[in-house]
Scaffold this motif. Structure first.
Motif, PDB file in Angstrom:
ATOM      1  N   THR A   1      -8.385  -0.858 -13.678  1.00  0.00           N
ATOM      2  CA  THR A   1      -7.627   0.389 -13.753  1.00  0.00           C
ATOM      3  C   THR A   1      -7.532   1.033 -12.376  1.00  0.00           C
ATOM      4  O   THR A   1      -6.463   1.459 -11.946  1.00  0.00           O
ATOM      5  CB  THR A   1      -8.284   1.384 -14.741  1.00  0.00           C
ATOM      6  OG1 THR A   1      -8.444   0.739 -15.996  1.00  0.00           O
ATOM      7  CG2 THR A   1      -7.456   2.631 -14.886  1.00  0.00           C
ATOM      8  N   GLU A   2      -8.655   1.071 -11.689  1.00  0.00           N
ATOM      9  CA  GLU A   2      -8.667   1.678 -10.357  1.00  0.00           C
ATOM     10  C   GLU A   2      -7.744   0.904  -9.414  1.00  0.00           C
ATOM     11  O   GLU A   2      -6.990   1.500  -8.631  1.00  0.00           O
ATOM     12  CB  GLU A   2     -10.088   1.706  -9.801  1.00  0.00           C
ATOM     13  CG  GLU A   2     -10.180   2.418  -8.468  1.00  0.00           C
ATOM     14  CD  GLU A   2     -11.606   2.526  -7.951  1.00  0.00           C
ATOM     15  OE1 GLU A   2     -11.740   2.880  -6.757  1.00  0.00           O
ATOM     16  OE2 GLU A   2     -12.563   2.267  -8.702  1.00  0.00           O
ATOM     17  N   LYS A   3      -7.771  -0.428  -9.501  1.00  0.00           N
ATOM     18  CA  LYS A   3      -6.909  -1.261  -8.657  1.00  0.00           C
ATOM     19  C   LYS A   3      -5.434  -0.965  -8.946  1.00  0.00           C
ATOM     20  O   LYS A   3      -4.634  -0.814  -8.021  1.00  0.00           O
ATOM     21  CB  LYS A   3      -7.212  -2.739  -8.902  1.00  0.00           C
ATOM     22  CG  LYS A   3      -6.354  -3.682  -8.084  1.00  0.00           C
ATOM     23  CD  LYS A   3      -6.654  -5.125  -8.430  1.00  0.00           C
ATOM     24  CE  LYS A   3      -5.659  -6.035  -7.726  1.00  0.00           C
ATOM     25  NZ  LYS A   3      -5.515  -7.313  -8.346  1.00  0.00           N
ATOM     26  N   GLU A   4      -5.072  -0.868 -10.212  1.00  0.00           N
ATOM     27  CA  GLU A   4      -3.683  -0.597 -10.581  1.00  0.00           C
ATOM     28  C   GLU A   4      -3.235   0.791 -10.110  1.00  0.00           C
ATOM     29  O   GLU A   4      -2.103   0.958  -9.652  1.00  0.00           O
ATOM     30  CB  GLU A   4      -3.497  -0.753 -12.092  1.00  0.00           C
ATOM     31  CG  GLU A   4      -3.561  -2.198 -12.537  1.00  0.00           C
ATOM     32  CD  GLU A   4      -3.446  -2.363 -14.053  1.00  0.00           C
ATOM     33  OE1 GLU A   4      -3.051  -1.386 -14.732  1.00  0.00           O
ATOM     34  OE2 GLU A   4      -3.746  -3.462 -14.533  1.00  0.00           O
ATOM     35  N   ILE A   5      -4.132   1.763 -10.219  1.00  0.00           N
ATOM     36  CA  ILE A   5      -3.790   3.119  -9.755  1.00  0.00           C
ATOM     37  C   ILE A   5      -3.579   3.112  -8.240  1.00  0.00           C
ATOM     38  O   ILE A   5      -2.626   3.698  -7.729  1.00  0.00           O
ATOM     39  CB  ILE A   5      -4.870   4.134 -10.173  1.00  0.00           C
ATOM     40  CG1 ILE A   5      -4.839   4.321 -11.686  1.00  0.00           C
ATOM     41  CG2 ILE A   5      -4.676   5.461  -9.452  1.00  0.00           C
ATOM     42  CD1 ILE A   5      -5.984   5.147 -12.229  1.00  0.00           C
ATOM     43  N   ARG A   6      -4.449   2.407  -7.528  1.00  0.00           N
ATOM     44  CA  ARG A   6      -4.296   2.324  -6.068  1.00  0.00           C
ATOM     45  C   ARG A   6      -2.991   1.616  -5.687  1.00  0.00           C
ATOM     46  O   ARG A   6      -2.303   2.013  -4.744  1.00  0.00           O
ATOM     47  CB  ARG A   6      -5.488   1.619  -5.434  1.00  0.00           C
ATOM     48  CG  ARG A   6      -6.748   2.463  -5.470  1.00  0.00           C
ATOM     49  CD  ARG A   6      -7.890   1.826  -4.674  1.00  0.00           C
ATOM     50  NE  ARG A   6      -9.123   2.545  -4.863  1.00  0.00           N
ATOM     51  CZ  ARG A   6      -9.438   3.682  -4.238  1.00  0.00           C
ATOM     52  NH1 ARG A   6      -8.590   4.215  -3.393  1.00  0.00           N
ATOM     53  NH2 ARG A   6     -10.595   4.263  -4.476  1.00  0.00           N
ATOM     54  N   GLU A   7      -2.641   0.555  -6.422  1.00  0.00           N
ATOM     55  CA  GLU A   7      -1.388  -0.154  -6.159  1.00  0.00           C
ATOM     56  C   GLU A   7      -0.183   0.758  -6.427  1.00  0.00           C
ATOM     57  O   GLU A   7       0.791   0.752  -5.662  1.00  0.00           O
ATOM     58  CB  GLU A   7      -1.292  -1.420  -7.013  1.00  0.00           C
ATOM     59  CG  GLU A   7      -2.212  -2.530  -6.544  1.00  0.00           C
ATOM     60  CD  GLU A   7      -2.232  -3.724  -7.494  1.00  0.00           C
ATOM     61  OE1 GLU A   7      -1.521  -3.702  -8.526  1.00  0.00           O
ATOM     62  OE2 GLU A   7      -2.979  -4.685  -7.207  1.00  0.00           O
ATOM     63  N   ALA A   8      -0.249   1.541  -7.500  1.00  0.00           N
ATOM     64  CA  ALA A   8       0.844   2.464  -7.817  1.00  0.00           C
ATOM     65  C   ALA A   8       0.975   3.530  -6.729  1.00  0.00           C
ATOM     66  O   ALA A   8       2.086   3.863  -6.298  1.00  0.00           O
ATOM     67  CB  ALA A   8       0.625   3.121  -9.175  1.00  0.00           C
ATOM     68  N   CYS A   9      -0.149   4.038  -6.260  1.00  0.00           N
ATOM     69  CA  CYS A   9      -0.125   5.040  -5.182  1.00  0.00           C
ATOM     70  C   CYS A   9       0.475   4.444  -3.908  1.00  0.00           C
ATOM     71  O   CYS A   9       1.270   5.094  -3.223  1.00  0.00           O
ATOM     72  CB  CYS A   9      -1.527   5.574  -4.905  1.00  0.00           C
ATOM     73  SG  CYS A   9      -2.143   6.643  -6.214  1.00  0.00           S
TER      74      CYS A   9
ATOM     75  N   SER B   1      10.830  -1.313 -11.126  1.00  0.00           N
ATOM     76  CA  SER B   1       9.542  -0.795 -11.590  1.00  0.00           C
ATOM     77  C   SER B   1       9.678   0.071 -12.829  1.00  0.00           C
ATOM     78  O   SER B   1      10.752   0.574 -13.141  1.00  0.00           O
ATOM     79  CB  SER B   1       8.872   0.026 -10.488  1.00  0.00           C
ATOM     80  OG  SER B   1       9.475   1.306 -10.403  1.00  0.00           O
ATOM     81  N   ARG B   2       8.565   0.223 -13.495  1.00  0.00           N
ATOM     82  CA  ARG B   2       8.452   1.195 -14.583  1.00  0.00           C
ATOM     83  C   ARG B   2       7.505   2.281 -14.091  1.00  0.00           C
ATOM     84  O   ARG B   2       6.692   2.813 -14.829  1.00  0.00           O
ATOM     85  CB  ARG B   2       7.902   0.509 -15.834  1.00  0.00           C
ATOM     86  CG  ARG B   2       8.846  -0.514 -16.420  1.00  0.00           C
ATOM     87  CD  ARG B   2       8.315  -1.175 -17.685  1.00  0.00           C
ATOM     88  NE  ARG B   2       7.334  -0.461 -18.463  1.00  0.00           N
ATOM     89  CZ  ARG B   2       7.602   0.409 -19.441  1.00  0.00           C
ATOM     90  NH1 ARG B   2       8.844   0.679 -19.741  1.00  0.00           N
ATOM     91  NH2 ARG B   2       6.634   0.988 -20.111  1.00  0.00           N
ATOM     92  N   LEU B   3       7.613   2.584 -12.807  1.00  0.00           N
ATOM     93  CA  LEU B   3       6.678   3.460 -12.142  1.00  0.00           C
ATOM     94  C   LEU B   3       6.587   4.831 -12.797  1.00  0.00           C
ATOM     95  O   LEU B   3       5.495   5.319 -13.082  1.00  0.00           O
ATOM     96  CB  LEU B   3       7.066   3.590 -10.672  1.00  0.00           C
ATOM     97  CG  LEU B   3       6.061   4.218  -9.749  1.00  0.00           C
ATOM     98  CD1 LEU B   3       4.744   3.466  -9.780  1.00  0.00           C
ATOM     99  CD2 LEU B   3       6.609   4.261  -8.337  1.00  0.00           C
ATOM    100  N   ALA B   4       7.723   5.450 -13.055  1.00  0.00           N
ATOM    101  CA  ALA B   4       7.700   6.795 -13.642  1.00  0.00           C
ATOM    102  C   ALA B   4       7.039   6.772 -15.011  1.00  0.00           C
ATOM    103  O   ALA B   4       6.204   7.627 -15.330  1.00  0.00           O
ATOM    104  CB  ALA B   4       9.117   7.351 -13.738  1.00  0.00           C
ATOM    105  N   SER B   5       7.394   5.788 -15.820  1.00  0.00           N
ATOM    106  CA  SER B   5       6.802   5.677 -17.156  1.00  0.00           C
ATOM    107  C   SER B   5       5.301   5.425 -17.078  1.00  0.00           C
ATOM    108  O   SER B   5       4.502   6.037 -17.800  1.00  0.00           O
ATOM    109  CB  SER B   5       7.486   4.548 -17.930  1.00  0.00           C
ATOM    110  OG  SER B   5       6.857   4.350 -19.175  1.00  0.00           O
ATOM    111  N   ASN B   6       4.912   4.527 -16.179  1.00  0.00           N
ATOM    112  CA  ASN B   6       3.485   4.208 -16.043  1.00  0.00           C
ATOM    113  C   ASN B   6       2.679   5.403 -15.542  1.00  0.00           C
ATOM    114  O   ASN B   6       1.577   5.668 -16.027  1.00  0.00           O
ATOM    115  CB  ASN B   6       3.301   3.013 -15.096  1.00  0.00           C
ATOM    116  CG  ASN B   6       3.823   1.717 -15.689  1.00  0.00           C
ATOM    117  OD1 ASN B   6       4.067   1.624 -16.881  1.00  0.00           O
ATOM    118  ND2 ASN B   6       4.023   0.733 -14.844  1.00  0.00           N
ATOM    119  N   LEU B   7       3.211   6.122 -14.567  1.00  0.00           N
ATOM    120  CA  LEU B   7       2.507   7.306 -14.063  1.00  0.00           C
ATOM    121  C   LEU B   7       2.398   8.373 -15.149  1.00  0.00           C
ATOM    122  O   LEU B   7       1.379   9.051 -15.268  1.00  0.00           O
ATOM    123  CB  LEU B   7       3.199   7.853 -12.817  1.00  0.00           C
ATOM    124  CG  LEU B   7       3.069   6.990 -11.566  1.00  0.00           C
ATOM    125  CD1 LEU B   7       3.909   7.562 -10.434  1.00  0.00           C
ATOM    126  CD2 LEU B   7       1.616   6.868 -11.142  1.00  0.00           C
TER     127      LEU B   7
END
Length: 138
Positions: free
Chosen positions: A108-116, A84-90
């Motif tokens: 955007t909301e869907k992607e934020i929920r997936e990241a969470c 993942s690029r989780l840290a960078s994306n957050l």
């Protein structure tokens, strides 16, 4: 200046209990290997105390030499972090929120929920790997 009893300093010092000196024992490589195998997941010192003193052995505080309880859960977390690029994306999301430039769309909301959810799943896997209850209990 008043006359104080000559042992005033000794009486005024806080009493601290001294720890006993450690005991060293030289072992051959084969002897140590056998002890480590027999100890399994137990710390070597705890295993030796248990063998010497049986039920009278007092446990010591510590995490043990192998705190990982679930290697597969740890592997999943490390693999997910590697992919993942989780840290960078957050970080980018936080910057966009702070500047007010984050457009809130359904995507955007869907992607934020997936990241969470991904962060929550990794937290739960880490807790399992360390022998903790993922729901927050011991």
């Amino acid at each position: 200046m008043t006359n104080l009893p000559h042992d005033f300093n000794r009486l005024a010092e806080p009493k601290t209990e001294k720890k006993p000196a450690p005991f060293s024992l030289r072992l051959s490589f084969g002897e140590r290997t056998r002890l480590e195998q027999d100890a399994g997941d137990k710390p070597l010192g705890a295993y030796i105390r248990e063998r010497l003193f049986g039920k009278d052995a007092k446990p010591r505080k510590g995490t043990g030499k192998r705190p990982i309880k679930d290697q597969q859960a740890l592997g999943r977390v490390l693999g997910a972090l590697g992919r993942s690029r989780l840290a960078s994306n957050l970080n980018q999301l936080a910057k966009a929120v702070n500047t007010g430039s984050l457009p809130v769309t359904p995507d955007t909301e869907k992607e934020i929920r997936e990241a969470c959810k991904a962060v929550t799943d990794m937290r739960d896997d880490l807790r399992r790997a360390l022998g903790r209850n993922p729901e927050g209990g011991p």
